[in-house]
Design a protein around this motif. Structure first.
Motif, short mmCIF file in Angstrom:
data_model
loop_
_atom_site.label_atom_id
_atom_site.label_comp_id
_atom_site.label_asym_id
_atom_site.label_seq_id
_atom_site.Cartn_x
_atom_site.Cartn_y
_atom_site.Cartn_z
N GLY A 427 -2.06 5.48 6.49
CA GLY A 427 -3.26 6.15 6.00
C GLY A 427 -4.21 6.45 7.14
O GLY A 427 -3.99 6.05 8.30
N PRO A 428 -5.30 7.14 6.86
CA PRO A 428 -6.26 7.50 7.91
C PRO A 428 -6.98 6.28 8.44
O PRO A 428 -7.05 5.23 7.80
N VAL A 464 -13.11 -6.66 9.15
CA VAL A 464 -11.80 -5.98 9.07
C VAL A 464 -12.03 -4.48 9.08
O VAL A 464 -11.51 -3.77 9.94
N GLY A 465 -12.77 -3.98 8.12
CA GLY A 465 -13.29 -2.62 8.18
C GLY A 465 -12.30 -1.49 8.02
O GLY A 465 -12.70 -0.33 8.16
N PHE A 466 -11.01 -1.76 7.71
CA PHE A 466 -10.08 -0.64 7.62
C PHE A 466 -9.31 -0.61 6.30
O PHE A 466 -8.38 0.17 6.14
N PHE A 467 -9.65 -1.44 5.33
CA PHE A 467 -8.98 -1.40 4.03
C PHE A 467 -9.46 -0.17 3.25
O PHE A 467 -10.65 0.17 3.27
N ASN A 481 -13.07 -1.15 -12.49
CA ASN A 481 -12.47 -0.01 -13.18
C ASN A 481 -11.92 1.04 -12.22
O ASN A 481 -11.81 2.21 -12.57
N TYR A 482 -11.56 0.62 -11.01
CA TYR A 482 -11.11 1.59 -10.00
C TYR A 482 -9.74 2.16 -10.37
O TYR A 482 -8.84 1.43 -10.80
N ARG A 483 -9.59 3.46 -10.20
CA ARG A 483 -8.30 4.11 -10.44
C ARG A 483 -7.88 4.83 -9.16
O ARG A 483 -8.70 5.49 -8.52
N PRO A 484 -6.60 4.72 -8.79
CA PRO A 484 -6.13 5.39 -7.56
C PRO A 484 -6.33 6.90 -7.65
O PRO A 484 -6.22 7.50 -8.72
N THR A 485 -6.63 7.49 -6.50
CA THR A 485 -6.82 8.94 -6.42
C THR A 485 -5.87 9.52 -5.38
O THR A 485 -5.22 8.79 -4.62
N LEU A 486 -5.80 10.83 -5.33
CA LEU A 486 -4.93 11.48 -4.34
C LEU A 486 -5.35 11.17 -2.92
O LEU A 486 -4.52 11.11 -2.01
N GLN A 487 -6.65 10.96 -2.71
CA GLN A 487 -7.13 10.63 -1.37
C GLN A 487 -6.55 9.30 -0.87
O GLN A 487 -6.39 9.11 0.33
N THR A 492 0.21 12.44 3.74
CA THR A 492 1.65 12.20 3.74
C THR A 492 2.35 13.32 2.99
O THR A 492 1.73 14.12 2.28
N VAL A 493 3.68 13.36 3.13
CA VAL A 493 4.48 14.37 2.42
C VAL A 493 4.32 14.19 0.92
O VAL A 493 4.16 15.16 0.17
N LEU A 494 4.36 12.93 0.48
CA LEU A 494 4.19 12.64 -0.94
C LEU A 494 2.84 13.15 -1.44
O LEU A 494 2.74 13.75 -2.51
N ALA A 495 1.78 12.93 -0.64
CA ALA A 495 0.44 13.36 -1.06
C ALA A 495 0.39 14.87 -1.25
O ALA A 495 -0.20 15.37 -2.22
N HIS A 496 1.02 15.62 -0.33
CA HIS A 496 1.02 17.09 -0.44
C HIS A 496 1.77 17.55 -1.69
O HIS A 496 1.33 18.47 -2.39
#
Length: 710
Positions: A427-428, A464-467, A481-487, A492-496
């Motif tokens: 990830g970034p 830590v600062g990078f999670f 209540n967090y839900r995963p997002t495309l970001q 990645t290829v999968l993200a595209h």
């Protein structure tokens, strides 16, 4: 008439008892497993639920156990009643709220029963903290449960989704419970018998249940307290088992002495005989049955235990252990003390108290590059005798000075930077997710990196600062209540491919995008027919859940176990909101003002000297602002590194605090700043002009920065 009068009196007493209401929660319920014992002091006209008293924020046990109500003095209780009478409950909107959330910045106030209805977590340990729904500790699911599931107590169907009302065993992860069921089980089994119904784990299970707000009474199990519950254990075997019994009164007859007294087997005690029936003399008091005799003489294949305890002896031994257990835990479970730290800084400082200053673990870094730093850390971690509570003594092979404090801070800073680039993250920058890596699983690298991050935080390393938010949520269930997002998928290829599905504007484009990503959809079990455009939303959500959560359960489990080093994971769960900024970036950038706030300036007592020091201090302020604007050769990070050995403020802060003092030199041309990293002390020279001050400071800091690389 007299009997009728007595009956009416009895009914009135029972009614009066039920009408007594708790002075704190204003309820008359008598439910010991939920609210504790309802205690009344008639001479003070005072009735309280014991749990209402324990959980009230403004009262502590200051007396002996026999004083007041279990050590809560009557005057203190009355003061707490007056204090709570000014506070309004956020649930029922009535006054008298005595229970507050343990997080200092939270303003949630409730009555204790209202707190149960509002899903508060009440921890019956230490200072008896209470947590509102927002700040409550949570559990994490480390593996996908097999369906269907049932509650391990009531055996009714249960939905395997962790929540306030659904808990699970932390040891086996296969035993699930309704909160009400496990609380009733704890109330019945109590401390000695309360354990996981599936794996029988007791220590870890009890700790987790207490953390999640389950009250475990300090007594023996309820079935052990029944009168004469084990009376049959006091009976001894009383029957003659000889092949031919010679007693005219039958095999169960035993005289007090003589030939027809029954003797029991010396070894097993479960066989007997009359003396007469086994040809024993009157003076003989010991006898061995045929089974035990064969085992003793080696003629029987049945092994004989070294010592066979009777059921009664086992019960007495259990009682003895239980009393010892109660005495060991008495102070932590029954005494209400002052509150524990609530901010992440105070929590980390508490964890750092585990570090031994007398015991050291040597860390030898062959070279200063990032790879060597990680290799050195892993070498130490993999030592069989490694103790995370030992002080780290870091030595660089090319460093002749070997300043331990400076080396340790530099080492931990490089370590965290290197771990961010490790193969288990993707990830970034500043928003990394865990990635599934078979080699890392085989080498248990997830556990080791989690352990190294925990060590760094407690030993004075940087944030830590990078999670990424999704990684923090997967580990600590925050935000709730967090839900995963495309970001969260990064670049990645999968993200595209998934983004093409999400952006499809008609059913034709949606099917084309799905065909393009068919390989990923099939792996995730998400390949399906779509009949309308709105189906894409559920499809994208399912794919994100699979790739960011479900398939990473094993790496997440090992990573959590690593973070448990020195108790970090447990404490983060207690303050997930506070630690969010420590684990998720970005790390706060240094400014001139933040540097000034870090240092405590020490001025001289002499007025003439103090005036010069004030001038030098103004030079110092001007220099920091010019560094921030890029007008100096040195940066703010270079200055902090010169003073402390690190270019970022540690998560735990500096100990001792940074100090700034001044140096007077007869020859200003030779007066340069000095630093003592071991004491966090920076010394500035008193110079005649700002130009000279800036020149000397630039030279010294830049020279030091250059020396860092050699």
């Amino acid at each position: 008439m007299k009997a009728r009068k007595e009956e009416n009196t009895e009914i009135k007493e029972i009614k009066d008892e039920k009408d007594l209401i708790c002075s704190l929660c204003k309820r008359g319920d008598d439910c010991p497993e939920k609210y504790g014992e309802k205690i009344t002091l008639e001479q003070h006209d005072l009735t309280v639920h014991y749990f209402c008293l324990l959980m009230s924020s403004g009262v502590f046990q200051r007396g002996e156990e026999h004083e007041g109500i279990h050590g809560f003095l009557v005057n203190d209780i009355q003061k707490e009643i007056r204090r709570s009478s000014r506070l309004r409950c956020t649930h029922c909107k009535k006054i008298g709220a005595s229970v507050g959330c343990f997080i200092k910045t939270c303003r949630q106030m409730v009555h204790m029963p209202c707190g149960i209805e509002e899903e508060f977590i009440f921890q019956f340990t230490d200072s008896f903290p209470c947590f509102c729904k927002k700040h409550a500790p949570s559990q994490a699911c480390v593996s996908s449960p097999s369906l269907p599931l049932s509650c391990s107590v009531c055996l009714e169907a249960i939905e395997p989704v962790l929540s306030y009302n659904v808990l699970k065993c932390p040891a086996c992860h296969g035993s699930w419970f309704h909160r009400a069921c496990v609380q009733q089980y704890a109330y019945s089994a109590a401390m000695f018998f309360f354990k996981c119904t599936l794996c029988n784990n007791k220590d870890q299970f009890q700790q987790e249940m207490v953390r999640m707000g389950i009250h475990i009474p300090e007594r023996d199990a309820s079935w052990e307290l029944e009168e004469n519950a084990y009376g049959e254990l006091l009976q001894v075997y009383q029957r003659c088992d000889a092949r031919k019994c010679l007693s005219h009164r039958g095999r169960k007859h035993s005289s007090g002495s003589g030939f027809f007294e029954i003797l029991r087997c010396t070894f097993c005690g479960s066989r007997g005989t009359h003396r007469k029936c086994s040809c024993l003399e009157l003076y003989e008091t010991e006898w061995t049955c045929d089974e035990c005799k064969g085992a003793v003489e080696g003629n029987n294949s049945v092994p004989l235990p070294n010592h066979v305890k009777s059921p009664l002896a086992e019960r007495q031994e259990r009682k003895r252990l239980f009393k010892g257990c109660i005495s060991d835990f008495h102070s932590s479970l029954t005494t209400k003390r002052q509150c524990m730290p609530a901010t992440f800084l105070e929590i980390l400082m508490g964890l750092a108290s585990q570090i031994s200053q007398q015991q050291c673990t040597e860390v030898l870094v062959e070279d200063g590059n990032d790879d060597e730093v990680v290799k050195a850390a892993l070498r130490v971690l993999r030592q069989s005798n490694f103790n995370p509570s030992n002080t780290l003594s870091v030595k660089y092979s090319k460093d002749k000075l070997n300043n331990n404090v400076r080396n340790q801070r530099q080492f931990l800073r490089c370590l965290v930077q290197s771990l961010e680039k490790s193969e288990i993250f993707e990830g970034p920058n500043g928003a990394k997710n865990l990635v599934l890596n078979s080699r890392a699983l085989r080498d248990d690298l997830y556990f080791e990196i989690g352990s190294l991050l925990a060590l760094s935080l407690v030993h004075g390393g940087p944030p830590v600062g990078f999670f990424s938010p999704v990684l923090y949520h997967n580990l600590f269930s925050y935000p709730t209540n967090y839900r995963p997002t495309l970001q969260d998928l990064g670049d990645t290829v999968l993200a595209h491919k998934i983004r093409r599905i999400a952006e499809a504007n008609n059913i034709y484009n949606l099917r084309r995008a799905m065909q393009s990503a068919s390989q990923y959809l099939e792996v995730a079990g998400c390949w399906r027919e779509v009949s309308k455009l709105s189906d894409k939303d559920m499809l994208v959500e399912d794919v994100l859940n699979f790739y960011l959560i479900i398939r990473l359960q094993l790496p997440l489990q090992r990573f959590r176990e690593g973070l448990r080093t020195l108790g970090v994971f447990e404490q983060v769960q207690m303050c997930t909101e506070g630690f969010y900024s420590v684990f998720c970036g970005p790390v706060e950038k240094l400014t001139a003002e933040s540097i000034l706030e870090l240092f405590t300036t020490r001025f001289s007592e002499e007025e003439d000297l103090k005036a010069k020091e004030y001038t030098t201090h103004s030079f110092w302020k001007q220099y920091l602002h010019e560094c921030e604007d890029g007008q100096c050769a040195a940066s703010l990070e270079d200055i902090l590194t010169f003073a402390t050995g690190t270019d970022v403020v540690p998560s735990i802060g500096f100990n001792p605090p940074l100090a700034l003092s001044f140096l007077t030199s007869p020859d200003p041309s030779c007066a340069f700043p000095r630093s003592h990293c071991d004491t966090n002390h920076l010394i500035l020279p008193i110079l005649p002009s700002y130009e000279v001050f800036k020149k000397h400071l630039d030279y010294t800091v830049c020279q030091f920065s250059v020396m860092q690389y050699f």
